[in-house]
Enzyme design. Structure first.
Site, mmCIF file in Angstrom:
data_model
loop_
_atom_site.group_PDB
_atom_site.id
_atom_site.type_symbol
_atom_site.label_atom_id
_atom_site.label_comp_id
_atom_site.label_asym_id
_atom_site.label_seq_id
_atom_site.Cartn_x
_atom_site.Cartn_y
_atom_site.Cartn_z
ATOM 1 N N ASP A 100 -5.380 7.763 7.551
ATOM 2 C CA ASP A 100 -5.073 6.093 7.416
ATOM 3 C C ASP A 100 -5.796 5.202 8.697
ATOM 4 O O ASP A 100 -5.473 5.885 9.533
ATOM 5 C CB ASP A 100 -4.276 5.713 7.115
ATOM 6 C CG ASP A 100 -4.045 4.524 6.421
ATOM 7 O OD1 ASP A 100 -5.144 3.542 6.400
ATOM 8 O OD2 ASP A 100 -3.442 4.069 5.036
ATOM 9 N N ASP A 202 -7.920 1.116 6.429
ATOM 10 C CA ASP A 202 -7.019 -0.388 5.890
ATOM 11 C C ASP A 202 -8.068 -0.965 5.898
ATOM 12 O O ASP A 202 -8.918 -1.234 7.396
ATOM 13 C CB ASP A 202 -6.576 -0.413 6.941
ATOM 14 C CG ASP A 202 -4.929 -0.996 6.800
ATOM 15 O OD1 ASP A 202 -4.772 -0.427 5.450
ATOM 16 O OD2 ASP A 202 -5.086 -2.236 7.341
ATOM 17 N N GLU A 244 -10.580 0.618 2.154
ATOM 18 C CA GLU A 244 -10.082 -0.749 1.000
ATOM 19 C C GLU A 244 -10.862 -2.164 1.131
ATOM 20 O O GLU A 244 -10.543 -2.476 2.139
ATOM 21 C CB GLU A 244 -8.470 -0.421 2.102
ATOM 22 C CG GLU A 244 -7.569 -1.247 1.209
ATOM 23 C CD GLU A 244 -6.057 -1.693 1.423
ATOM 24 O OE1 GLU A 244 -5.320 -2.261 0.782
ATOM 25 O OE2 GLU A 244 -6.511 -2.246 2.984
ATOM 26 N N HIS A 318 1.447 1.847 -1.471
ATOM 27 C CA HIS A 318 2.140 1.746 -1.061
ATOM 28 C C HIS A 318 2.254 0.930 -1.049
ATOM 29 O O HIS A 318 3.111 0.117 -0.969
ATOM 30 C CB HIS A 318 2.264 2.735 0.163
ATOM 31 C CG HIS A 318 1.024 1.852 1.433
ATOM 32 N ND1 HIS A 318 -0.052 2.521 0.497
ATOM 33 C CD2 HIS A 318 1.389 1.345 1.855
ATOM 34 C CE1 HIS A 318 -0.686 1.008 1.306
ATOM 35 N NE2 HIS A 318 -0.018 0.723 2.467
ATOM 36 N N ASP A 319 1.416 -0.140 -1.612
ATOM 37 C CA ASP A 319 1.189 -2.111 -1.746
ATOM 38 C C ASP A 319 1.531 -2.492 -3.335
ATOM 39 O O ASP A 319 1.748 -3.146 -3.508
ATOM 40 C CB ASP A 319 0.370 -2.568 -0.952
ATOM 41 C CG ASP A 319 -0.026 -2.079 0.518
ATOM 42 O OD1 ASP A 319 0.802 -2.086 1.035
ATOM 43 O OD2 ASP A 319 -0.965 -1.886 1.017
HETATM 44 O O1 TEU Z 1 -3.042 -3.912 2.974
HETATM 45 C C1 TEU Z 1 -4.122 -4.530 2.382
HETATM 46 C C2 TEU Z 1 -3.853 -6.013 2.142
HETATM 47 O O2 TEU Z 1 -4.530 -7.063 2.441
HETATM 48 C C3 TEU Z 1 -2.290 -5.790 1.883
HETATM 49 O O3 TEU Z 1 -1.210 -7.016 2.712
HETATM 50 C C4 TEU Z 1 -2.177 -6.902 0.771
HETATM 51 O O4 TEU Z 1 -2.210 -7.731 0.317
HETATM 52 C C5 TEU Z 1 -0.280 -6.466 0.218
HETATM 53 O O5 TEU Z 1 -0.252 -5.304 0.290
HETATM 54 C C6 TEU Z 1 -0.463 -7.117 -1.731
HETATM 55 O O6 TEU Z 1 0.504 -7.772 -1.760
HETATM 56 C C7 TEU Z 1 -3.444 -3.219 4.255
HETATM 57 C C8 TEU Z 1 -2.108 -1.878 3.897
HETATM 58 O O7 TEU Z 1 -2.261 -1.060 3.022
HETATM 59 C C9 TEU Z 1 -0.771 -2.579 4.206
HETATM 60 O O8 TEU Z 1 0.546 -1.780 3.913
HETATM 61 C C10 TEU Z 1 -0.690 -2.891 5.866
HETATM 62 O O9 TEU Z 1 0.490 -3.967 5.341
HETATM 63 C C11 TEU Z 1 -1.403 -3.698 5.192
HETATM 64 O O10 TEU Z 1 -3.330 -3.968 5.511
HETATM 65 C C12 TEU Z 1 -1.529 -4.220 7.204
HETATM 66 O O11 TEU Z 1 -2.590 -3.122 7.941
#
Ligand code: TEU
Ligand code: CA
Length: 549
Positions: A100, A202, A244, A318-319
């Site tokens: 990542d 990311d 992403e 994971h989000d």
């Molecule tokens: O996520 C990108 C992101 O924009 C997320 O915050 C998303 O909007 C949110 O999860 C939706 O509810 C990436 C990573 O996958 C996330 O885990 C990180 O917190 C974020 O970037 C910051 O690095």
């Protein structure tokens, strides 16, 4: 039908969220030795790519998405020697590791930032975006951060504000600075030289921003930076990259992953996810699944990348909430709905990404109080939404459906206390349903969700039509049925799934009809899908490969 073929195209990827996967030393946190101890689970599933969420040294404000040393492992997760062992052990099982890459921002404890905030004249000051206070001493403007609060964080030592799109602990890196870009490229080469096979990048669509013109997502410099990264780091190395992007659309997708662009192999796009969000409260007020709209997003992406580019295929990460809770029926039809959703997703064109626990049909966390949650986004947004007048019970109701922590409860390995995840006190509560839903209970059960995933993953390796066949959507307006065909070399693979807990009637069109062999089914087997009326059981999904008609 065969176009350019790459080593990873018939592989299925698995995402590990290290904090919640396997704890080897009883401190309640997953770790790298824990992952190594469970690699046979991945091998047994048939996984060929492993996306590892961040394991770098980090204060863990955002569970590792806030990195304080890009060239070291978080001590709570292990050592570089453990990491090298993971690469080697994964390699022995023909599993390539995808790191990542979190370079839109660093941690506010990264030495770069400590230097940057100490001295305006330090060369590292310009590794971040600084602006002077407004005349009244307040922030330069009133933009808001993704995790709540202002996008500007005041730093008294230098008397300036720094740009923090996520949380104040995650200051944005200034990609305009060539020295920063060189440092990132060096670091990427360093990991590739250690044997990783690619990167998941990311929020990569944010690195090309112009903050003064408020062009943040897919900003004017994005593709120049990605092409430079490709030239400097990726060219000549046979690796796989996935960026992403919450903002990529069908119109911009090929700018990232077009064959001749020299940028990325694929993107994670989220249009199917945000289709279920509220216009004003976003994911905190989710809407029930609108299958017709949902299918259309998937079909549009399949068609947009039919002749160039490559799709990623996922419902979980994971989000995101657990797919069986969000789109399936986590009660009576949990197993069958988990299988039906997986069938619909895995037989499309692209690379499927399975998120840990999805392969056994793990469900949302069931948290009911703010104290159950650990996620920085949720805790900050809770404060902010309540200030804006959203009643707490409504916030908690939305969080119960879409909060990120739903995906982050520990992996359920067995029915014992600790779920086989830990012998200690887990950092976040284990779902009590681990007594029923766990790997040990499913491993030798051919009717399990786990066995169904194993079959889907094997099918992709065996049948070229799953990898390269043309995608043809069918029954687009049907409110319960998700159907499509894949075609190539005079063969047709027809996929027909009832995405509901009620029986479904449909009229099979000629373009979906097929005679041959049933490859997989969630209810009784079928060797043909005949044109004309068909009745599907609740969550019945079937795929038949053979001759059209
Ligand atoms: O996520 C990108 C992101 O924009 C997320 O915050 C998303 O909007 C949110 O999860 C939706 O509810 C990436 C990573 O996958 C996330 O885990 C990180 O917190 C974020 O970037 C910051 O690095
Ligand atoms: Ca541990």
């Amino acid at each position: 039908m065969t176009r350019q073929t790459r080593w990873w195209m018939d592989r299925t990827a698995y995402q590990i969220y290290p904090r919640s996967f396997a704890d080897s030393n009883g401190d309640g946190l997953g770790d790298i030795p824990g992952i190594i101890g469970r690699l046979d689970h991945l091998a047994d599933l048939g996984i060929g790519l492993l996306w590892l969420s961040p394991v770098y040294r980090s204060p863990m404000a955002d569970n590792g998405y806030d990195i304080s040393d890009y060239r070291d492992i978080a001590p709570e997760y292990g050592t570089l020697a453990d990491f090298d062992r993971l690469v080697a052990e994964a390699g022995r099982r023909d599993i390539g590791i995808i790191m990542d890459l979190v370079v839109n921002h660093s941690s506010d404890r990264h030495p770069w930032f400590l230097e940057a905030r100490r001295d305006r004249d330090s060369p590292f000051h310009d590794f971040y975006y600084w602006r002077d206070p407004a005349p009244d001493g307040g922030p330069p403007d009133n933009r808001r951060a993704y995790f709540g609060g202002p996008v500007w964080t005041f730093v008294p030592e230098v008397g300036r504000y720094v740009f923090t799109l996520f949380s104040p602990q995650q200051p944005d890196l200034n990609w305009q600075n060539p020295a920063l870009r060189r440092a990132v490229h060096d670091m990427m080469r360093w990991w590739l030289d250690r044997g990783v096979r690619g990167f998941r990048m990311d929020v990569i669509d944010l690195i090309g921003k112009d903050i003064d013109r408020d062009l943040i997502a897919e900003g004017p410099y994005l593709h120049g930076f990605l092409q430079e990264m490709h030239r400097e780091v990726l060219a000549g190395r046979d690796v796989v990259t996935v960026g992403e992007s919450w903002n990529v659309s069908r119109d911009t997708a090929l700018l990232y992953c077009g064959r001749d662009r020299g940028e990325l192999d694929m993107v994670f796009q989220f249009q199917h996810i945000v289709a279920g969000w509220d216009e004003t409260h976003g994911k905190w007020r989710p809407r029930p699944l609108d299958l017709v709209a949902f299918k259309k997003v998937w079909a549009d992406w399949q068609e947009a990348l039919q002749d160039d580019g490559w799709n990623s295929l996922f419902l979980n990460n994971h989000d995101l909430p657990r797919s069986v809770s969000r789109y399936g029926d986590a009660g009576q039809w949990r197993e069958r709905s988990a299988k039906a959703l997986a069938t619909a997703v895995h037989l499309m064109r692209g690379t499927p990404f399975v998120f840990q626990g999805e392969e056994i049909g793990m469900t949302n966390a069931g948290f009911t109080a703010i104290t159950h949650y650990r996620d920085i986004e949720l805790i900050n947004m809770h404060r902010e939404m309540l200030e804006q007048g959203l009643p707490e019970h409504q916030f908690l109701e939305g969080a119960g459906i879409t909060a990120r922590d739903n995906a982050r409860t520990p992996m359920q390995w067995d029915a014992f206390p600790g779920a086989g995840f830990t012998t200690g006190d887990p950092w976040i509560a284990i779902n009590p349903n681990h007594d029923r839903i766990n790997v040990a209970a499913q491993r030798d059960d051919p009717g399990s969700v786990l066995a169904h995933y194993r079959r889907l993953i094997a099918l992709r390796k065996r049948h070229e039509v799953i990898v390269h066949g043309r995608f043809v959507p069918c029954l687009e307006d049907h409110p319960q049925v998700w159907a499509y065909a894949r075609e190539g070399n005079n063969r047709r693979l027809s996929v027909l799934c009832n995405i509901s807990s009620d029986p479904a009637r449909a009229e099979v069109p000629p373009g979906l009809a097929v005679r041959g062999t049933g490859l997989i089914a969630t209810a009784g087997p079928r060797d043909a899908i005949a044109p004309g009326p068909i009745l599907l059981e609740p969550w019945e999904a079937v795929a038949v490969l053979g001759a059209p008609g």
